[in-house]
Structure formats: C-alpha cells, structure tokens
Design a protein around this motif. Structure first.
Motif, PDB file in Angstrom:
ATOM      1  N   UNK A  21       0.880  -1.180   0.000  1.00  0.00           N
ATOM      2  CA  UNK A  21       0.000   0.000   0.000  1.00  0.00           C
ATOM      3  C   UNK A  21       0.906   1.215   0.000  1.00  0.00           C
ATOM      4  N   UNK A  22       0.503   2.278  -0.690  1.00  0.00           N
ATOM      5  CA  UNK A  22       1.410   3.421  -0.728  1.00  0.00           C
ATOM      6  C   UNK A  22       1.508   4.097   0.640  1.00  0.00           C
ATOM      7  N   UNK A  23       2.723   4.432   1.036  1.00  0.00           N
ATOM      8  CA  UNK A  23       2.919   5.227   2.245  1.00  0.00           C
ATOM      9  C   UNK A  23       2.807   6.690   1.842  1.00  0.00           C
ATOM     10  N   UNK A  24       2.180   7.492   2.694  1.00  0.00           N
ATOM     11  CA  UNK A  24       2.000   8.910   2.373  1.00  0.00           C
ATOM     12  C   UNK A  24       2.622   9.755   3.469  1.00  0.00           C
ATOM     13  N   UNK A  25       3.391  10.755   3.080  1.00  0.00           N
ATOM     14  CA  UNK A  25       4.007  11.649   4.062  1.00  0.00           C
ATOM     15  C   UNK A  25       3.945  13.086   3.584  1.00  0.00           C
ATOM     16  N   UNK A  26       3.764  14.005   4.511  1.00  0.00           N
ATOM     17  CA  UNK A  26       3.699  15.427   4.167  1.00  0.00           C
ATOM     18  C   UNK A  26       4.983  16.109   4.630  1.00  0.00           C
ATOM     19  N   UNK A  27       5.589  16.873   3.731  1.00  0.00           N
ATOM     20  CA  UNK A  27       6.896  17.473   3.992  1.00  0.00           C
ATOM     21  C   UNK A  27       6.816  18.993   3.864  1.00  0.00           C
ATOM     22  N   UNK A  28       7.425  19.701   4.810  1.00  0.00           N
ATOM     23  CA  UNK A  28       7.513  21.163   4.693  1.00  0.00           C
ATOM     24  C   UNK A  28       8.499  21.543   3.596  1.00  0.00           C
ATOM     25  N   UNK A  29       8.174  22.600   2.855  1.00  0.00           N
ATOM     26  CA  UNK A  29       9.099  23.122   1.843  1.00  0.00           C
ATOM     27  C   UNK A  29       9.964  24.173   2.541  1.00  0.00           C
ATOM     28  N   UNK A  30      11.241  23.840   2.735  1.00  0.00           N
ATOM     29  CA  UNK A  30      12.140  24.748   3.470  1.00  0.00           C
ATOM     30  C   UNK A  30      12.214  26.102   2.757  1.00  0.00           C
ATOM     31  N   UNK A  31      11.976  27.185   3.499  1.00  0.00           N
ATOM     32  CA  UNK A  31      12.031  28.537   2.932  1.00  0.00           C
ATOM     33  C   UNK A  31      12.594  29.478   3.991  1.00  0.00           C
ATOM     34  N   UNK A  32      13.906  29.802   3.880  1.00  0.00           N
ATOM     35  CA  UNK A  32      14.541  30.632   4.907  1.00  0.00           C
ATOM     36  C   UNK A  32      13.929  32.028   5.032  1.00  0.00           C
ATOM     37  N   UNK A  33      13.182  32.471   3.998  1.00  0.00           N
ATOM     38  CA  UNK A  33      12.563  33.811   4.053  1.00  0.00           C
ATOM     39  C   UNK A  33      11.551  33.910   5.187  1.00  0.00           C
ATOM     40  N   UNK A  34      10.915  32.773   5.533  1.00  0.00           N
ATOM     41  CA  UNK A  34       9.866  32.815   6.556  1.00  0.00           C
ATOM     42  C   UNK A  34      10.427  33.180   7.926  1.00  0.00           C
ATOM     43  N   UNK A  35      11.598  32.628   8.258  1.00  0.00           N
ATOM     44  CA  UNK A  35      12.215  32.939   9.550  1.00  0.00           C
ATOM     45  C   UNK A  35      12.556  34.420   9.658  1.00  0.00           C
ATOM     46  N   UNK A  36      13.038  34.995   8.555  1.00  0.00           N
ATOM     47  CA  UNK A  36      13.415  36.419   8.526  1.00  0.00           C
ATOM     48  C   UNK A  36      12.176  37.292   8.741  1.00  0.00           C
TER      49      UNK A  36
END
Length: 364
Positions: free
Chosen positions: A39-54
């Motif tokens: 069965x397919x495993x499903x995972x959700x990943x954050x898209x790293x964006x250094x602008x957000x921290x700034x």
C-alpha cells in the motif's frame, strides 16, 4: 490548489523507500527485497524557505507555517505491470492520483543490494518503468476511443475528442510518452477528463553511493542527465543513505554534518525545489503577529486568485493588494519602513503575483 502530491516511483531496490523515510521521517518499511511497499505510504513534507524565519523575526510572529508537499511511496514496478504483473494495477492507480512523478533511478554499484534486472543500467531501468506507463496509457486511450467512436455516430460533438485520442494512440504506439507530444489548446481541453500517466511531469532522482560525495557525479548520472534533458526536465542526484543519516539528526546538527561532507544543502531540499520548478509553482508570503506563512500557487496567478487561496471571501470582497518585495521588507525592516520609503505598491485584482511577494490583502 489543494496539497501538491508527488508519487515516488522506480524499480524495486533503487532507494525509493529510503528516500521516502528521509523525506518524511515516517519510518516506512525499507528492505532489500521486491514489493516491500504494497500500500502506498504517504508523508507530508515542509518546503524549506529561509525567508519565513526572517519575516517572522520582523513581525514577531507567534508561528511559522511552511508550504508543504505530499509524497506517496508507490510499490516497486516490474516488467509487465500494465498487464497486472507484480502489483501492477494497484501501482498504476496510485500514480494516477499524483500531480507529478519523482522517478528514483539507481546510479550506484553494490553487490549486496540486489538489482531486479541483474545489472546496473539506469536508462534501461527508466525505459522499463516508462514502457509500463505507456502501455497503461495505450490501454486507457484505446478503450476510451472505442467507446466514444460508437457514441459519436449519434453525437457529432464527440468527433474532435475521438480525433485527439487517435493522435494519442499513434504516438504511444511508437513507445513514446505523451510528454513528448504537443497538443493544441482545444485538444488539451478534449483530453482533460483522461489523466494519462505519461503526460505527468517527471523529475529524475539519481541515487548515488557515499563514495560519489560531494560531487555526486559518475557515468550513470551523466546518462540520466542526458535522458532528462531530452524530456525537458531535470535530474537531481542525491544519496539516499546520506539523507537517511541527516534525517536522524537534530536540525542544528544537520548543517554541520552537510558541511563536513562538502555539501551546502540536503538532496531532499533540492528535490522539493526542483519539483516546484517542474510544476511551475511559486510561493507568496503573508506575515503578521499571528503567523508568517508561505502559500503555494502556480506561476501566472492574479492577486485576486491568490487572495482566494487564503479564503474565498477575501477573493470575493477584494479591494486591493498591498505588495512588498521580500528584499525591500528586509532592507527597510518591515512594512512600516517600506511604507515610509515609498516602496509599498498598491496592486489591483489582475496583478500577476511574483515569487517572494509579501502581500496584505484589503477586502470588504
């Protein structure tokens, strides 16, 4: 646009589940035998964006919300999948539901890891998977064409769809994927209800060994790069074994470890950003005390459509968008500084949003 989905495909034992585990730290089973993933495993990943921290620091935001991407680890494909071999039909149905295909290709020698074909040949591997997708599309196109041809006797409006399907069948019959066939806007519209697998965007992920670090360059990768170029897409080399090690580290230790092996960023980040690029996606940003957030939209979206991404009411009551370039936001230390410097732009509903635009929507 709902959550973006990338299906991870490839022959058995090429490093798909190892890549998936590293991407999501979801602990999907990863073993040295075919059909470990059923069965397919499903995972959700954050898209790293250094602008957000700034931006978050400038706004004193309570939380940061990254754009995200869903990855689906689909069972290893074998020759004959389109005829139901292995887990063929399940596999093909799972691919149908994805926006793009991340095709993992083995580009390393290792006698301890069985290769399903008995030898390392990345182009043959790609073509094996591709042929199964072509055969599956051919079956879909022929079945649909047969049905519509009968119906078209009494419904002449179906004839252009029948003609478009004939063009599709003739191309697939030459063992060519539909990515390499051009359609008119009308043909695209007629074929829209039929989600052909070989029309999906593909990104090739070339799995290398730790010996290939940090250059990640070997004759196998060169072959895959050439192949990808012909298809108008990218090949992103990565080392699944290394990515798995990085994923187990604390965020603070990851950068240090990367630098110790001579790399600037993880292969996963490069794969995610390349996926964004092949799908023609960008992010606009919003920031305030409550949250700083990235929103994913296709390139070419208007300000009013982008507002609808946040809430349909904002799109309906759209008055204007106050737009600041991310660089100006940093340079003038926030929205007030930008306003004083006269760098704040008031844009109407038809303004085309750019990547990194920091937007405040005003609405009724």
């Amino acid at each position: 646009m709902s959550k973006l989905t990338c299906g991870i495909v490839g022959l058995p034992n090429v490093g798909k589940s190892s890549l998936f585990n590293a991407l999501t730290k979801a602990g999907a089973a990863s073993s040295n035998y075919p059909f470990c993933t059923i069965d397919p495993n499903i995972g959700v990943v954050d898209v790293a964006d250094p602008r957000l921290g700034v931006l978050s620091d400038l706004s004193n935001s309570k939380q940061i919300i990254h754009a995200s991407m869903q990855f689906v680890d689909i069972a290893g494909l074998v020759k004959g999948a389109s005829q139901g071999e292995g887990l063929g039909n399940q596999f093909l149905a799972h691919i149908q539901e994805t926006d793009a295909i991340l095709h993992v290709v083995r580009c390393f020698e290792n006698d301890e890891v069985i290769h399903v074909g008995g030898k390392i040949d990345p182009i043959e591997d790609i073509e094996t998977v591709q042929l199964e997708l072509i055969l599956s599309d051919l079956q879909t196109a022929q079945n649909t064409h047969g049905k519509l041809q009968k119906q078209a006797k009494g419904r002449k409006e179906l004839l252009p769809t029948v003609a478009a399907l004939e063009k599709v069948i003739s191309h697939l019959d030459q063992d060519l994927s539909l990515r390499t066939l051009s359609f008119t806007d009308e043909e695209d519209e007629f074929l829209h209800p039929y989600p052909f697998l070989t029309q999906k965007k593909v990104l090739y992920a070339a799995n290398v060994s730790e010996e290939d670090l940090p250059e990640m360059d070997n004759p196998y990768i060169k072959q895959v790069e050439e192949f990808a170029k012909k298809e108008g897409t990218f090949c992103v080399p990565f080392c699944a074994k290394l990515e798995a090690e990085i994923a187990d580290l604390e965020p603070g230790e990851q950068q240090e470890f990367l630098e110790s092996v001579g790399l600037e960023e993880t292969g996963l980040n490069r794969l995610i950003h390349a996926s964004f690029e092949i799908l023609g996606l960008i992010s606009f940003l919003t920031t305030g005390e409550k949250e700083t957030r990235a929103w994913t939209i296709p390139k070419g979206v208007t300000a009013a459509e982008a507002a609808g991404k946040i809430h349909t009411d904002i799109q309906k009551g759209f008055i204007r968008a106050e737009v600041v370039a991310f660089e100006d936001m940093v340079h003038y230390k926030g929205r007030n500084g930008v306003r004083e410097a006269g760098k704040l732009r008031a844009e109407g509903r038809d303004y085309i949003v750019q990547d990194g635009d920091v937007i405040l929507f005003l609405h009724n």
